[in-house]
Design an enzyme around this catalytic site. Sequence first.
Site, PDB file in Angstrom:
ATOM      1  N   ILE A 130       0.842  -1.197   0.000  1.00 27.12           N
ATOM      2  CA  ILE A 130       0.000   0.000   0.000  1.00 27.12           C
ATOM      3  C   ILE A 130       0.879   1.249   0.000  1.00 27.12           C
ATOM      4  O   ILE A 130       1.645   1.479   0.937  1.00 27.12           O
ATOM      5  CB  ILE A 130      -0.878   0.038   1.272  1.00 27.12           C
ATOM      6  CG1 ILE A 130      -1.655  -1.275   1.408  1.00 27.12           C
ATOM      7  CG2 ILE A 130      -1.824   1.215   1.234  1.00 27.12           C
ATOM      8  CD1 ILE A 130      -2.124  -1.516   2.814  1.00 27.12           C
ATOM      9  N   GLY A 131       0.764   2.035  -1.044  1.00 29.72           N
ATOM     10  CA  GLY A 131       1.567   3.253  -1.139  1.00 29.72           C
ATOM     11  C   GLY A 131       0.801   4.464  -0.677  1.00 29.72           C
ATOM     12  O   GLY A 131       0.270   5.233  -1.482  1.00 29.72           O
ATOM     13  N   GLU A 247      -8.972  -2.198   5.985  1.00 29.78           N
ATOM     14  CA  GLU A 247      -7.650  -2.372   6.594  1.00 29.78           C
ATOM     15  C   GLU A 247      -7.751  -2.507   8.110  1.00 29.78           C
ATOM     16  O   GLU A 247      -6.943  -3.169   8.744  1.00 29.78           O
ATOM     17  CB  GLU A 247      -6.748  -1.184   6.227  1.00 29.78           C
ATOM     18  CG  GLU A 247      -5.341  -1.309   6.792  1.00 29.78           C
ATOM     19  CD  GLU A 247      -4.354  -0.325   6.185  1.00 29.78           C
ATOM     20  OE1 GLU A 247      -4.680   0.294   5.161  1.00 29.78           O
ATOM     21  OE2 GLU A 247      -3.254  -0.180   6.739  1.00 29.78           O
TER      22      GLU A 247
END
Lengths: 380, 345
Positions: A130-131, A247
């Site tokens: 995840i960026g 998340e």
Amino acid sequence: MQTFRFDLCELPEETKGLRQEVRDFLAVELKHIPAVTRAQTWSGSDPEFSRKMGAKGWIGMRWPKQYGGHERSAFDRYVVLEEMLAAGAPVGAHWIGDRQSGPLLLNFGTEEQRQLILPKVARGECYFCIGMSEPDSGSDLAATRTKAEKVDGGYRVNGTKLWTSGAHHAHYMIALFRTSPDKHAGLTQFLVDLKNTDGITIRPIKDLAGNAHFNEVVFQDAFVPDSMLVGSEGSGWAQVGAELAFERSGPERYLSSFLLMVEMIRELQKRGGAEGAREIGRLVAHLVTLRQMSLSVAGMLDKGENPALEASVVKDLGAVFEQDMPVKAHELLGIAPTVGAGSDLEQVLGYLTQTVPSFSLRGGTREILRGIIARGLGLR
Amino acid sequence: MNELQTILSDSIAKLLGDHVNKDVIQRAEEGQWPAELWEALVQNGMTRILVPEAQEGAGANWEDAHVVLKAAGEHSTPAPLAEAILAGFILGRAGIAMPEGVVTVMEGDFKLESGRLSGVAKAVPWGRNATHAVTVVESGWGVETVLAPLQYARIDKDQNVAREPRDTLTFDHVVVDTAWAGLPGNAVKLYGALTRSIQMAGALDYLTRASVQYANERTQFGKPIGKFQAIQQQLAVLSTQSAAVGIAAAHAAARADKVSSGDAAAFEIAVAKVRADDASSAATSIAHQVHGAIGFTYEHGLHFATRRLWSWRAEFGSGADWADWLGRETITRGADKLWPYVTGR
């Protein structure tokens, strides 16, 4: 005052067979893995294990069959997840793709993206990172600076992502880039092929325990084609919000120190007598309560509701519980944490003592979560 | 919530809203029996909610009673509603009709001989106001439920820090009704712990709501104090503690309905009482901190809830007491049994 709601949720009877199947599988697969390795659970990466899980049909469990999924219920998925975590299975390689990147693509991705990627994820062969965070953008996600400039046929990307867990193993990054100066409406999500894109440098960053688990990812004139845009240009902020709900919603947010709890009980059992009973009893009370809260969130997901606020509550309480575990072990047992040698208990304590500070940082800091909760209470 | 629970929730909220206020609680603390409130509770069937229908009760279960008990805790109800509900449950199991009057519960060191009860019960809730007290006694015949009239008992007055009556009752060969209990020997403590956990969940909800409201109203440095992050973070913690106890208590109530023997629900009840005890320490501290000096006055009503939490967390087994039991059971069962046990229930 808008508050959160935790309805009781009982797992359907038919999940029992699945749970036993998972336990039987794990009894074989984890037999020779030492406790300190198992303690890493969803931070531990083992592609071979992920492929075996894929073959079992335990990745992408809720996704449509046309994308390699299995159209199972949220409860089936929950049972598999909690069994994996409680046993300390090395599920890290596929975890992010299964938990949030896959669902993100199902919600916002193009048909081409789904068909290209989701079946591979479900087979346990394709991994995500995840960026989001950057050097100057941590909790303040809207301060994202990495720029994606429109060029012919795609975007030219320049900037740096930081603390990117698993980037060194991952095939793809779901990245949040700036496509215009507008604070929120200038953010866009992209699917970045980390293995086949020029201009991307991935540098592992050693954490305080000496493990290289997160990374710095530098983009220098990296080209991302139009076909890899996720959703629409400018909708990144809203999409990220939905992604963060996934998340934060799972049982990994309270079970990360569970292996230490098991080893503590084993030690006290060996010592005999009444020593430590009260402390263990308190931990059990918290464990059982957190599981009920976590199940309640799974129930909301199953009904198609959005448990973003409830997930923040569980993650905040869960992290406190996880972080308290090595403290309790230290106070209760008077043993020294070790690295590389020593008993299972000493090594698990060594690993978790050093690792738990990250539990209230990753996936949203304690302060951010409590800010979200305060907003839910009508204070902001 | 099902239909019955929705009806119960609405009617108990209205009833307590109408009959419980600061004056009523204060007068009760000064020793005045809240006759109007009690009459309303009796008239609406709230005291007999767990009494079987065949015995003129509502025949409801713990999940239903949970709705009423939580509201009772939320409103700092200054009457033995929770105790009456518990007494009705224990009597119902034994098939003893619940008498008219005020029926409370007691735990004590008792001897039961030929239908006569002797012994001492300490900290009996509302003992001085009650006409009867219910207990469970293990005798040569097994576990028996006892319904004792109180006109022949000696009553020594005492109270908890919420100034709720907690009296010492002494019995000397008092003739009592008895029947086979159908419950474990520690039923009063066990279901008492369930009852208190649910009331505590209600009181914690009240603390959250009152503290958020106060933080939105009280202005310092030119803005409501709830706009300060330091306060927001504290209130977030308070609300999560309250939510945790809410689900732990609901879980225990559901379990109590699911299993026929009380022992089989002991694990969930212990979890709820321990969790409620833990939460109440943090939650009362935050609520008072947010309220500042005004919350420390008798004039402001915050303390009606906080003093109840400080009392209730120690009643029917403190958190430490139940945690000892939970921990011993867990350690004896063994490290590798913890997860299968938790997930297999």
